[in-house]
Scaffold this active site. Structure first.
Site, PDB file in Angstrom:
ATOM      1  N   ASP A   1      54.077  32.994  50.119  1.00 32.20           N
ATOM      2  CA  ASP A   1      53.387  34.158  50.027  1.00 32.20           C
ATOM      3  C   ASP A   1      52.080  34.045  50.790  1.00 32.20           C
ATOM      4  O   ASP A   1      50.715  34.225  50.033  1.00 32.20           O
ATOM      5  CB  ASP A   1      53.120  34.768  48.560  1.00 32.20           C
ATOM      6  CG  ASP A   1      52.935  36.185  48.624  1.00 32.20           C
ATOM      7  OD1 ASP A   1      52.921  36.886  49.619  1.00 32.20           O
ATOM      8  OD2 ASP A   1      52.250  36.622  47.587  1.00 32.20           O
ATOM      9  N   ILE A  37      38.862  40.560  38.145  1.00 30.38           N
ATOM     10  CA  ILE A  37      38.342  40.407  39.408  1.00 30.38           C
ATOM     11  C   ILE A  37      39.665  40.113  40.476  1.00 30.38           C
ATOM     12  O   ILE A  37      39.513  40.071  41.691  1.00 30.38           O
ATOM     13  CB  ILE A  37      37.679  38.825  39.778  1.00 30.38           C
ATOM     14  CG1 ILE A  37      38.253  37.805  38.915  1.00 30.38           C
ATOM     15  CG2 ILE A  37      36.289  39.020  39.175  1.00 30.38           C
ATOM     16  CD1 ILE A  37      37.945  36.470  39.369  1.00 30.38           C
ATOM     17  N   GLY A  38      40.672  40.479  39.997  1.00 38.33           N
ATOM     18  CA  GLY A  38      42.041  40.405  40.893  1.00 38.33           C
ATOM     19  C   GLY A  38      43.450  40.967  39.944  1.00 38.33           C
ATOM     20  O   GLY A  38      43.272  40.932  38.728  1.00 38.33           O
ATOM     21  N   VAL A  39      44.092  41.605  40.605  1.00 36.97           N
ATOM     22  CA  VAL A  39      45.317  42.101  39.816  1.00 36.97           C
ATOM     23  C   VAL A  39      46.662  41.736  40.711  1.00 36.97           C
ATOM     24  O   VAL A  39      46.550  41.877  41.968  1.00 36.97           O
ATOM     25  CB  VAL A  39      45.378  43.539  40.049  1.00 36.97           C
ATOM     26  CG1 VAL A  39      46.580  44.010  39.148  1.00 36.97           C
ATOM     27  CG2 VAL A  39      44.069  44.216  39.368  1.00 36.97           C
ATOM     28  N   GLY A  40      47.302  40.934  40.081  1.00 39.96           N
ATOM     29  CA  GLY A  40      48.744  40.463  40.939  1.00 39.96           C
ATOM     30  C   GLY A  40      50.002  40.801  40.183  1.00 39.96           C
ATOM     31  O   GLY A  40      49.823  41.395  39.170  1.00 39.96           O
ATOM     32  N   PHE A  88      51.686  38.987  38.756  1.00 36.85           N
ATOM     33  CA  PHE A  88      51.695  38.079  37.504  1.00 36.85           C
ATOM     34  C   PHE A  88      50.976  38.685  36.267  1.00 36.85           C
ATOM     35  O   PHE A  88      51.207  38.677  35.129  1.00 36.85           O
ATOM     36  CB  PHE A  88      51.166  36.591  37.653  1.00 36.85           C
ATOM     37  CG  PHE A  88      51.040  35.812  36.705  1.00 36.85           C
ATOM     38  CD1 PHE A  88      52.041  35.049  36.593  1.00 36.85           C
ATOM     39  CD2 PHE A  88      49.943  35.824  36.031  1.00 36.85           C
ATOM     40  CE1 PHE A  88      51.905  34.182  35.623  1.00 36.85           C
ATOM     41  CE2 PHE A  88      49.736  34.766  34.978  1.00 36.85           C
ATOM     42  CZ  PHE A  88      50.767  33.697  34.588  1.00 36.85           C
ATOM     43  N   GLY A  89      49.702  39.307  36.614  1.00 38.09           N
ATOM     44  CA  GLY A  89      48.822  40.068  35.729  1.00 38.09           C
ATOM     45  C   GLY A  89      47.456  40.181  36.075  1.00 38.09           C
ATOM     46  O   GLY A  89      47.349  39.884  37.426  1.00 38.09           O
ATOM     47  N   ASN A  90      46.611  40.398  35.187  1.00 37.91           N
ATOM     48  CA  ASN A  90      45.099  40.352  35.794  1.00 37.91           C
ATOM     49  C   ASN A  90      44.628  39.057  35.870  1.00 37.91           C
ATOM     50  O   ASN A  90      44.802  38.178  35.193  1.00 37.91           O
ATOM     51  CB  ASN A  90      44.369  41.253  34.909  1.00 37.91           C
ATOM     52  CG  ASN A  90      44.878  42.828  35.022  1.00 37.91           C
ATOM     53  OD1 ASN A  90      45.533  43.084  35.852  1.00 37.91           O
ATOM     54  ND2 ASN A  90      44.328  43.453  33.902  1.00 37.91           N
TER      55      ASN A  90
END
Ligand SMILES: *[C@@H]1O[C@H](CO)[C@@H](O)[C@H](O)[C@H]1NC(C)=O
Ligand SMILES: *[C@@H]1O[C@H](CO)[C@@H](O)[C@H](O)[C@H]1NC(C)=O
Length: 856
Positions: free
Chosen positions: A638, A520-523, A525-527
């Protein structure tokens, strides 16, 4: 019109509360001594009350509901009883907290402040408050540690004197041992600077003692010798002075003496604020003093906590002598000579002139009892007598800035030698847990002291793996959630601080073995995966990339941060997994996703202006808490619309603290600084000077506000050059006074112009070039709340107008039944409309974003 009038009162109240009471001047005039004092800050809060309480003594306690921005709590409860054996109605209501909660007070005037906390375990069906155990702390000072009131008819007032030099004073209530914290009323009031001078006299050895102004104090005893109780009404500074009789030993050896208060004359250098003349107008003296050769002491005894030092303020005033130079006596503290041959005549040059002496009794001079004695001076001089008019026993904060217990606010423990040391040495989970609060606080301090980065590196090596001894500890918390009392079910599961420990297998199952489809998200840091745990609870599972060194640090810091932070407007950490060098964090699932998706690009129904204001206020609260709340000084770093998440009720929560923990290290250059934070939101001053402050978050939040108003991305490279950067572009229109030309079209006609003006002003101030010119998040919050009030007032007015029109129409229709008039609708929700444009991946990587931008 009646409804209109009703509406205007609260709005007017609200405005006056925000803008007047913050700086309003309350002159308290002492009825007995007529000494005026104007406290720069004056907050009287009746906690848990739904209305203002006007007390007999003329004091007005505001409900903490009326001042919502003081209080930040994840979960609380208001309780009240109709009556009770308490000295004031402020004790009859309470607010109960089952999680760490804070009151934040904006300070206008730095310096000494009284903090008075009123407690009464109000009988209520939800919690037995006589079983409550909790702590109360400011950002720097522990006021109460493991505090409880076990007798249900007992009330308590705790009074502190603190030198507050920060812009905000935070009072944090932390329930312990799965219980609840409670508070009935709070006073935070400026005290005169003259109250505490820096220099006193130490007892062992008798010598000058300086540094009194660096301590915090708790009033333990305050006595009016030989007189009656002096109530707060009769003391300009609202103090209570109790009679000394209960503490007097061998009462037959003492007697009381009093004179008219009007004869007391304060000398230059002793402010009447030190103690009211009523204190000096009475004394306890030696009985039968004038018999030949009396030879005994008058003695008072007090229970004290010998782990602390005490400031003893002895008040004297010669109201017994017929002439000068006739009274000399000794003062002893715990058997030791404190003042030999006290000669008030020489010190004050007249009778009935107040004099006071500050004596510091350090812990080594004390036992479980404090004993004060006055007795004759051995030399053969004049009448043989000894007097004492008043006594204050003030507990002094210890070297870890605590007034209760042996731990400081950051978990620093008082060492046996009385000097502080950090409890960071031990490895192992149980220790880790205990020390965690301390670590979190230390991480925060690194912002201010970047030279400490080496220390961080040295203990990060033992921070992982975390779970060496997790099993019994964490499994206890695992299922504790369900069995708790109604309404507070899941709150206890997180009180262990680190949250729940998940095994890797558990999370594999929860996320269908980290199925790509569950992402549901990618950053950076990781998924982030959607997972299902237990009985179907949805969670967001953030799996770090173990290869990244950056990631490990962020993982550690995030877990530290989040375990310390609890707030309604911060995304909650549920637990973590560090098995097989994995770095996985499990968060509450935020059903409605990022705020940005509701503004543009996702074809979702647009938010109404009121919803946008509420979301902005929620996010501002979260940030305000980060900056000033329980964990003072955390900078998010951020802030952007993809890091503001909305839950199923569209409550906004700040997320992604991965970046907020990293103190800038020595080697890090502006490149690495640029990596932190997102393009389009970056504080230009931070960019220029590489100095991170909370005002950098304020800048980014200003961009967020314009994004909310204009419903377009912070950076849109597809647009003509001058429009690419939202902050610049919106500011241009704002300066021209034509901002309404560029707002989200769905808001046109719905948004109240005054509300928009206030909102845009707040955004503009956030975007000031220099951090010092930007408001604090607290100020931004107040402006946004004001904007919301303006919007609500206008909708209400509109609705009243429409109702009136409808009523008239109905009357008309009744008169002429054939003329059917449709009822106008108050629902101004605009139709869905899509504007937008580019997608921002949400990654923090500056370079990646640039590539994306160029790629379009
Ligand atoms: C309060 O503390 C500050 C900072 O330590 C100090 O500068 C100031 O003089 C203190 N105020 C008083 C009244 O002692
Ligand atoms: C008064 O108390 C002090 C200290 O306890 C003691 O040394 C002294 O002898 C006492 N004086 C008399 C007259 O008892």
């Amino acid at each position: 019109m009646a409804a209109m009038a009703q509406l205007l009162i609260p709005v007017a109240f609200y405005i006056s509360f925000l803008y007047l009471s913050m700086n309003s001047i309350v002159v308290i005039v002492d009825s007995a001594a007529s000494v005026p004092f104007t406290p720069g800050d004056s907050y009287l809060i009746d906690c848990g009350s739904s209305a203002t309480s006007n007390l007999h003594n003329g004091k007005t306690f505001k409900s903490d509901k009326q001042s919502a921005s003081y209080l930040s709590t994840k979960s609380d409860l208001q309780v009240a009883v109709p009556n009770g054996d308490v000295p004031s109605p402020i004790y009859l209501t309470a607010r109960i907290f089952v999680e760490e909660s804070t009151y934040v007070f904006r300070m206008v005037r730095p310096g000494w402040h009284w903090i008075r906390l009123h407690f009464f375990p109000v009988d209520n069906p939800e919690f037995d408050l006589t079983h409550s155990v909790f702590s109360v702390e400011t950002d720097d000072v522990v006021l109460l540690h493991s505090f409880s009131i076990t007798n249900k008819t007992q009330w308590a007032m705790k009074e502190y004197l603190l030198n507050v030099t920060t812009e905000h004073l935070t009072l944090k209530f932390s329930p312990l041992k799965n219980s609840a914290a409670f508070i009935n009323a709070i006073e935070v009031v400026s005290a005169p600077d003259s109250l505490i001078t820096d220099v006193g006299t130490s007892l062992v050895p008798v010598a000058e003692f300086s540094g009194l102004s660096t301590h915090s104090y708790q009033t333990v005893y305050r006595l009016n010798m030989g007189g009656a109780t002096i109530t707060p009404n009769n003391d300009t500074l609202g103090r209570t002075w109790d009679p000394d009789l209960p503490f007097l030993m061998a009462r037959g050896l003492a007697k009381t003496v009093s004179v008219s208060p009007s004869i007391i004359t304060y000398p230059d250098g002793v402010s009447p604020l030190i103690a009211p003349n009523l204190v000096y107008a009475s004394a306890t003296e030696m009985a039968d003093a004038r018999v030949t050769n009396p030879n005994f002491n008058v003695t008072w005894r007090f229970d004290i906590d010998p782990a602390f030092g005490y400031l003893l303020r002895l008040h004297f005033c010669d109201i017994v002598s017929k002439s000068l130079n006739d009274l000399y006596f000794n003062v002893y503290i715990n058997g030791k000579m404190a003042i030999s041959g006290l000669d008030l005549s020489t010190l004050t040059t007249d009778l009935a002139v107040p004099y006071y002496k500050d004596i510091v009794a350090n812990a080594s001079a004390l036992s479980e009892k404090l004993m004060i004695q006055i007795g004759p001076f051995k030399e053969d001089t004049g009448s043989v007598n000894a007097i004492l008019n008043g006594l204050e026993v003030l507990k002094m904060s210890n070297s870890v800035a605590s007034l209760d217990g042996e731990f400081g606010v950051d978990g620093t423990k008082l060492s046996s030698s009385g000097t502080s040391r950090k409890t960071v040495a031990a490895v192992g989970f149980a220790m880790m847990f205990g020390a965690f609060v301390g670590l979190g606080a230390m991480v925060i301090k690194w912002y201010k002291r970047p030279q400490d980065w080496e220390r961080r590196n040295s203990f990060s090596s033992w921070l992982l793996p975390l779970h060496a001894g997790h099993s019994s500890f964490m499994s206890g918390s695992k299922n504790s959630g369900g069995s708790q009392k109604s309404g507070y079910g899941n709150l206890y599961s997180s009180t262990l601080g680190l949250g729940r420990y998940f095994s890797f297998a558990e999370l594999q199952e929860a996320t269908k073995n980290f199925d790509e489809k569950e992402v549901i998200g990618v950053g950076g840091f990781g998924n982030v995966y959607l997972g299902t745990i237990d009985d179907g609870t949805l969670v967001a599972v953030k799996r770090g990339n173990p290869q990244s060194e950056q990631g490990i640090t962020e993982f550690q810091t995030e877990i530290q941060m989040l375990s310390k932070l609890r707030h309604r407007h911060l995304v909650s950490l549920i637990g973590y997994c560090d098995e097989n060098s994995e770095m996985i964090l499990v968060y509450e699932y935020m059903k409605n996703g990022p705020l940005r998706d509701h503004l543009y690009g996702k074809n979702l129904p647009p938010l109404s202006w009121k919803q946008r204001l509420e979301v902005s206020i929620g996010a501002a609260r979260g940030l305000h808490y980060l900056h000033t709340g329980a964990a003072q000084g955390i900078i998010h770093r951020d802030v952007k619309t993809t890091n503001i998440l909305l839950d199923e009720n569209l409550i906004a929560k700040m997320s992604d603290f991965g970046l907020s923990k990293n103190a800038p290290t020595m080697e890090q250059t502006h490149v690495s600084t640029a990596v932190k934070g997102s393009f389009g939101y970056l504080d230009p001053e931070y960019f220029r000077r590489q100095q991170l402050t909370d005002k950098s978050d304020v800048y980014s939040f200003g961009v967020v506000l314009f994004e909310v108003l204009c419903a377009r991305p912070a950076i849109n490279p597809a647009l003509p050059r001058e429009q690419v950067n939202l902050a610049e572009w919106a500011m241009q229109w704002k300066r021209k006074g034509l901002l309404d030309k560029v707002i989200d079209p769905t808001l046109i006609g719905v948004i109240n112009p005054e509300s928009m003006k206030k909102f845009a002003e707040a955004a503009e101030k956030c975007l000031a070039d220099y951090g010092v010119d930007r408001p604090s998040m607290g100020d931004v919050l107040w402006n946004l709340e004001y904007a919301l009030q303006l919007q609500e007032a206008s909708s209400q007015a509109k609705m009243d107008e429409e109702n009136r029109a409808a009523a008239e129409a109905a009357t008309a229709a009744a008169a002429a039944p054939t003329a059917a008039v449709p009822l106008p609708t108050a629902n101004n929700e605009p139709a869905a409309e899509v504007h937008a444009i580019t997608e921002d991946s949400g990654t923090a990587m500056f370079a990646k974003q640039l590539t994306e931008i160029n790629g379009r």
